[in-house]
Every structure is written in structure tokens, then in C-alpha cells.
Motif scaffolding. Structure first.
Motif, PDB file in Angstrom:
ATOM      1  N   ALA A  71      43.474  69.235  97.707  1.00 43.46           N
ATOM      2  CA  ALA A  71      42.828  68.122  98.411  1.00 43.46           C
ATOM      3  C   ALA A  71      43.854  67.303  99.190  1.00 43.46           C
ATOM      4  O   ALA A  71      43.612  66.924 100.347  1.00 43.46           O
ATOM      5  N   ILE A  74      44.865  69.315 102.239  1.00 39.41           N
ATOM      6  CA  ILE A  74      43.798  69.286 103.246  1.00 39.41           C
ATOM      7  C   ILE A  74      43.835  67.951 103.980  1.00 39.41           C
ATOM      8  O   ILE A  74      43.730  67.905 105.213  1.00 39.41           O
ATOM      9  N   ALA A  75      43.999  66.866 103.246  1.00 35.47           N
ATOM     10  CA  ALA A  75      44.075  65.536 103.866  1.00 35.47           C
ATOM     11  C   ALA A  75      45.247  65.473 104.848  1.00 35.47           C
ATOM     12  O   ALA A  75      45.073  65.017 105.987  1.00 35.47           O
ATOM     13  N   ASN A  78      44.740  67.157 108.016  1.00 41.63           N
ATOM     14  CA  ASN A  78      43.765  66.432 108.835  1.00 41.63           C
ATOM     15  C   ASN A  78      44.282  65.039 109.198  1.00 41.63           C
ATOM     16  O   ASN A  78      43.496  64.136 109.506  1.00 41.63           O
ATOM     17  N   ALA A  83      43.934  61.701 100.073  1.00 39.20           N
ATOM     18  CA  ALA A  83      42.714  62.503 100.011  1.00 39.20           C
ATOM     19  C   ALA A  83      41.479  61.615  99.912  1.00 39.20           C
ATOM     20  O   ALA A  83      41.457  60.637  99.160  1.00 39.20           O
ATOM     21  N   ASP A  87      37.725  65.444 101.057  1.00 39.15           N
ATOM     22  CA  ASP A  87      38.867  66.341 100.836  1.00 39.15           C
ATOM     23  C   ASP A  87      38.807  66.918  99.421  1.00 39.15           C
ATOM     24  O   ASP A  87      39.039  68.115  99.213  1.00 39.15           O
ATOM     25  N   VAL A 135      40.723  73.496 105.781  1.00 41.87           N
ATOM     26  CA  VAL A 135      41.076  72.279 106.511  1.00 41.87           C
ATOM     27  C   VAL A 135      39.871  71.737 107.282  1.00 41.87           C
ATOM     28  O   VAL A 135      39.682  70.527 107.379  1.00 41.87           O
ATOM     29  N   PRO A 138      36.156  69.346 105.237  1.00 42.92           N
ATOM     30  CA  PRO A 138      35.775  67.941 105.014  1.00 42.92           C
ATOM     31  C   PRO A 138      34.888  67.369 106.118  1.00 42.92           C
ATOM     32  O   PRO A 138      33.956  66.606 105.825  1.00 42.92           O
TER      33      PRO A 138
END
Length: 175
Positions: A71, A74-75, A78, A83, A87, A135, A138
Motif C-alpha cells: 500500500a 502504491i501510494a 501515485n 497510503a 491504497d 498502481v 486506487p
């Protein structure tokens, strides 16, 4: 059951953000633990909290640690410093806890990923293994299209999943 509650209560009391030592345990964010109750994590790990062993608790906390790392990655990919709920939800999807009918392509890697709790190498490998579909998720969660996207368009084979969602096979080199 009592032991599980004590472990979770201590974790909640200690932290409000994730922190990690080089090769030591991480502290799980409260929000991740709250969101985990939305997904069948314990059920899929075959954990009954009434009879949970220390090993069961370790597998649960370890896998949440892996979800947390994904998470956070991914945050970052982005352009977010921390997160968000979306996420975290995307990370639960990456590990095949949601949507329910999704093939469990990540499940064979759960035990290795759970080592993220105490291993900086595993955390780093997880962070670097995130693919473009993870990615992008979210934003789809936010607009309500994520479930359909995952069920209809995400890879159905291990090789494609590892290429476009998350390369969990890379964890073999993280030991």
C-alpha cells in the motif's frame, strides 16, 4: 483469542503510523488493521481467533505487514506520501483478498510475503515489485470501477500477474 486481542491492542497503542527498523519488526498502522476487518484475511489463512496459536498470529501480522508495504509503495508511485484507504484496499486486492471471485494467484506467496514483518529485504523487494495494474487500482476504487476491472481485466495466469500486478517471485531473492 485473548492473545490475539492483546497483540492487536499493543500494536494499536504503540503506533499511528508505520515505522520500521532495518531488520526488525514494523509497526502496523491502526487504519490498516481496521480495514483488514473488511476482508477475509483470517478466514483465508484458516485462522480461528478462538483457537489462534502464536504461529497463526504471526502469519496474520506478517501478511498485514506485506499489505502495508505494498500500500505504501502504491501510494508513492501515485505521488502520495502516505497510503490512503484506497491504497490499502488496492494492496488487499493485490494479495487476492478482494474481489471474492478473483483467482488467488498471490496466495502461494503469502508465507514468504509475511516475512515483511521482520525483514527489510522483503519489504524492499515488495516495494519494488509493484506493477502498473496495482498502481492504477486506487483511482478505480475511488470511482467504483475496481471490482469489475479486477475481475474482468486483471491477469488470470501467474506469469502475467507477476508481470503486471506484483512480482512476488522476486521475494525469493530477498532472503
Amino acid at each position: 483469542m485473548r492473545l490475539a486481542i492483546v497483540v492487536l491492542a499493543i500494536s494499536i497503542a504503540i503506533s499511528s503510523t508505520a515505522a520500521a527498523q532495518e531488520d526488525g519488526p514494523i509497526i502496523l498502522p491502526d487504519r490498516l488493521q481496521q480495514l483488514a476487518t473488511e476482508f477475509p484475511v483470517a478466514e483465508r489463512l484458516h485462522i480461528s481467533w478462538a483457537q489462534a496459536s502464536l504461529e497463526d498470529i504471526g502469519r496474520y501480522v506478517g501478511l498485514l505487514s506485506a499489505v502495508n508495504e505494498v500500500a505504501n509503495s502504491i501510494a508513492l508511485k501515485n505521488d502520495r506520501k502516505a497510503a490512503s484507504d484506497d491504497d490499502y484496499r488496492a494492496a488487499f486486492s493485490v494479495f487476492c483478498f478482494w474481489p471474492v471471485n478473483k483467482p488467488p494467484l498471490a496466495e502461494p506467496f503469502w508465507n514468504t510475503a509475511a516475512e515483511a514483518y521482520g525483514s527489510e529485504k522483503v519489504r524492499m523487494a515488495l516495494g519494488q515489485s509493484i506493477g502498473p495494474l496495482a498502481v492504477a487500482l486506487p483511482e478505480m476504487i475511488k470511482d467504483g470501477s475496481a471490482s469489475d476491472e479486477v475481475l474482468k481485466k486483471w491477469p488470470q495466469t501467474k506469469a502475467e500477474y507477476m508481470k503486471y500486478v506484483i512480482d512476488l517471485e522476486s521475494l525469493k531473492n530477498a532472503k
